[in-house]
Design a protein around this motif. Structure first.
Motif, short mmCIF file in Angstrom:
data_model
loop_
_atom_site.label_atom_id
_atom_site.label_comp_id
_atom_site.label_asym_id
_atom_site.label_seq_id
_atom_site.Cartn_x
_atom_site.Cartn_y
_atom_site.Cartn_z
N SER A 196 0.81 -1.46 -0.01
CA SER A 196 -0.01 -0.10 -0.09
C SER A 196 0.76 1.22 -0.08
CB SER A 196 -0.78 -0.05 1.16
OG SER A 196 -1.68 1.23 1.08
N GLY A 197 0.68 2.27 -1.06
CA GLY A 197 1.34 3.42 -1.01
C GLY A 197 2.73 3.34 -1.86
N GLY A 198 3.21 1.78 -1.87
CA GLY A 198 4.36 1.86 -3.02
C GLY A 198 5.52 2.23 -2.53
N SER A 199 6.46 2.68 -3.04
CA SER A 199 7.71 3.27 -2.67
C SER A 199 8.39 4.06 -3.95
CB SER A 199 8.59 2.46 -2.03
OG SER A 199 9.27 1.46 -3.01
N GLU A 200 9.29 4.78 -3.93
CA GLU A 200 9.93 5.43 -5.09
C GLU A 200 11.21 4.83 -5.78
OE1 GLU A 200 12.46 9.69 -5.88
OE2 GLU A 200 11.69 9.17 -3.79
N LEU A 201 11.31 4.74 -6.91
CA LEU A 201 12.21 3.99 -7.65
C LEU A 201 13.33 5.03 -7.61
CD1 LEU A 201 13.72 1.79 -9.22
CD2 LEU A 201 12.53 2.43 -11.15
N LYS A 202 14.54 5.04 -6.97
CA LYS A 202 15.44 5.85 -6.99
C LYS A 202 16.42 5.57 -7.97
CE LYS A 202 14.88 7.48 -2.21
NZ LYS A 202 15.28 7.61 -0.96
N GLU A 203 17.18 6.60 -8.82
CA GLU A 203 18.12 6.37 -9.71
C GLU A 203 19.43 5.86 -9.01
OE1 GLU A 203 18.94 9.90 -12.03
OE2 GLU A 203 17.09 9.96 -13.30
N SER A 204 19.53 6.37 -7.69
CA SER A 204 21.03 5.86 -7.07
C SER A 204 20.65 4.54 -6.38
CB SER A 204 21.27 6.88 -6.06
OG SER A 204 20.16 7.01 -4.99
N SER A 205 19.51 4.04 -6.50
CA SER A 205 19.55 2.58 -5.84
C SER A 205 20.00 1.63 -6.71
CB SER A 205 17.97 2.27 -5.76
OG SER A 205 17.30 2.03 -6.82
N ALA A 206 20.31 0.35 -6.01
CA ALA A 206 20.63 -0.97 -6.78
C ALA A 206 20.06 -1.14 -7.85
CB ALA A 206 21.06 -2.04 -5.80
N ILE A 207 18.60 -1.25 -7.65
CA ILE A 207 17.87 -1.56 -8.95
C ILE A 207 17.97 -0.59 -10.00
CG2 ILE A 207 15.82 -0.85 -8.00
CD1 ILE A 207 16.00 -3.87 -10.04
N GLY A 208 17.93 0.77 -9.52
CA GLY A 208 17.96 1.82 -10.59
C GLY A 208 19.39 1.79 -11.19
N ASN A 209 20.61 1.74 -10.66
CA ASN A 209 21.66 1.41 -11.19
C ASN A 209 21.59 0.40 -12.29
OD1 ASN A 209 23.19 3.72 -10.12
ND2 ASN A 209 23.47 2.52 -8.34
N LYS A 210 21.15 -1.05 -12.08
CA LYS A 210 20.86 -1.91 -12.77
C LYS A 210 20.24 -1.66 -13.99
CE LYS A 210 22.79 -5.26 -12.41
NZ LYS A 210 24.10 -5.60 -13.14
N LEU A 211 19.10 -0.98 -13.94
CA LEU A 211 18.15 -0.67 -15.05
C LEU A 211 18.84 0.08 -16.00
CD1 LEU A 211 15.05 -0.25 -13.09
CD2 LEU A 211 15.39 -2.03 -14.81
N GLN A 212 19.67 1.42 -15.32
CA GLN A 212 20.24 2.19 -16.21
C GLN A 212 21.43 1.80 -16.93
OE1 GLN A 212 19.73 6.56 -14.38
NE2 GLN A 212 19.83 4.87 -12.57
N GLU A 213 22.10 0.64 -16.55
CA GLU A 213 23.12 -0.05 -17.17
C GLU A 213 22.52 -0.53 -18.66
OE1 GLU A 213 24.74 -3.25 -15.04
OE2 GLU A 213 25.46 -2.18 -13.29
N VAL A 214 21.36 -0.82 -18.82
CA VAL A 214 20.75 -1.17 -19.94
C VAL A 214 19.94 0.06 -20.43
CG1 VAL A 214 19.27 -2.99 -20.91
CG2 VAL A 214 20.56 -3.67 -18.94
N TYR A 215 19.03 0.43 -19.94
CA TYR A 215 18.32 1.46 -20.49
C TYR A 215 18.89 3.11 -20.09
CZ TYR A 215 15.27 -2.46 -20.57
OH TYR A 215 14.42 -3.44 -20.81
N SER A 216 18.61 3.95 -21.06
CA SER A 216 19.24 5.29 -20.98
C SER A 216 18.70 5.99 -19.76
CB SER A 216 19.19 6.01 -22.30
OG SER A 216 17.72 6.13 -22.53
#
Length: 204
Positions: free
Chosen positions: A92-112
Motif C-alpha cells: 500500500s502506497g508503494g515506494s519510490e524508484l531512485k536512480e541511485s538505488s541498486a535496482i535503479g543503477n542496474k536498470l540504467q546499465e541497460v536503459y538510458s
C-alpha cells in the motif's frame, strides 16, 4: 524382481498476503478475488503432485493420464509462483524508484534512463493477450530485460530470475477498469510497487 516405486513431495504452503489492502487503483474486492485464484493454484499444484505420486507408485508412469498431468504441471506451478512474485512486489502506497538505488543503477546499465525502461515495460504489459510482464535478470551477465509471458508458462527464459512481476490477465483489473483500460491498471500497479522487495531479488 519388481522394485516398489516410492516417491514423495513436500506440499506447498499458501503464502499470506493479507496485508495487501488499500492499494492505489486496485480495489480490495479485486485483491480478494485475485488471492482466491492464487489459492486455487496452490491447491491444484499440490493435487497434481499427489496424483503423480499415486500413478508412479501404481506403475503407471508414461501412461496417458500421467503424461497429461506432467504437461499440466507447468501451468499450475507457474500460476502459483508468479502470483507470489506479483503480490510480493506490491504494498500500500508503494515506494519510490531512485536512480541511485541498486535496482535503479542496474536498470540504467541497460536503459538510458528509468523513464525509458518504464516505457518499455509498460509497452510489454500492454501487448494483446493474457499473461505477464516480467523484468528478468540473466544470472550469467546480471543484465535486466523486459519480457512477455503468455498464460503462465510460455516465454519463460530458462534460468532467468524474475525481478519485477506484473499480472496482466484481465482478472487482475476487470472489476476496477474496462478491458480497454489496461494502461490505467498498469499505472495503478506502478503506484503500488515495493521497490525494496524488488531490489531484494537481484542476483548479486
Amino acid at each position: 524382481m519388481t522394485v516398489q516405486q516410492k516417491i514423495s513431495y513436500k506440499p506447498y504452503a499458501e503464502k499470506d498476503f493479507s496485508h495487501l489492502k488499500n492499494l492505489t487503483g486496485i480495489s480490495d474486492k479485486t485483491l480478494e478475488i485475485h488471492l482466491g485464484l492464487y489459492s486455487g493454484y496452490v491447491k491444484n499444484t499440490n493435487a497434481l503432485n499427489e496424483k503423480i505420486i499415486e500413478l508412479t507408485e501404481a506403475g503407471k508412469s508414461g501412461q496417458p493420464e500421467y503424461n497429461e498431468i506432467k504437461r499440466r504441471y507447468g501451468w499450475e506451478y507457474n500460476g502459483m509462483r508468479l502470483h507470489e512474485y506479483y503480490f510480493g512486489n506490491m504494498k500500500s502506497g508503494g515506494s519510490e524508484l531512485k536512480e541511485s538505488s541498486a535496482i535503479g543503477n542496474k536498470l540504467q546499465e541497460v536503459y538510458s534512463s528509468l523513464e525509458v525502461w518504464k516505457n518499455d515495460f509498460c509497452k510489454v504489459g500492454a501487448m494483446r493477450g493474457v499473461g505477464w510482464a516480467i523484468l528478468f535478470q540473466d544470472p550469467f551477465t546480471k543484465t535486466l530485460s523486459n519480457h512477455w509471458i503468455s498464460s503462465h508458462e510460455e516465454g519463460n527464459v530458462a534460468g532467468f530470475a524474475p525481478i519485477l512481476v506484473m499480472d496482466v490477465w484481465e482478472h487482475a483489473f476487470l472489476l476496477d477498469y474496462k478491458p480497454a483500460e489496461r494502461s490505467k491498471y498498469i499505472e495503478a500497479f506502478f503506484s503500488n510497487i515495493d521497490w525494496a522487495a524488488v531490489e531484494s531479488r537481484l542476483i548479486k
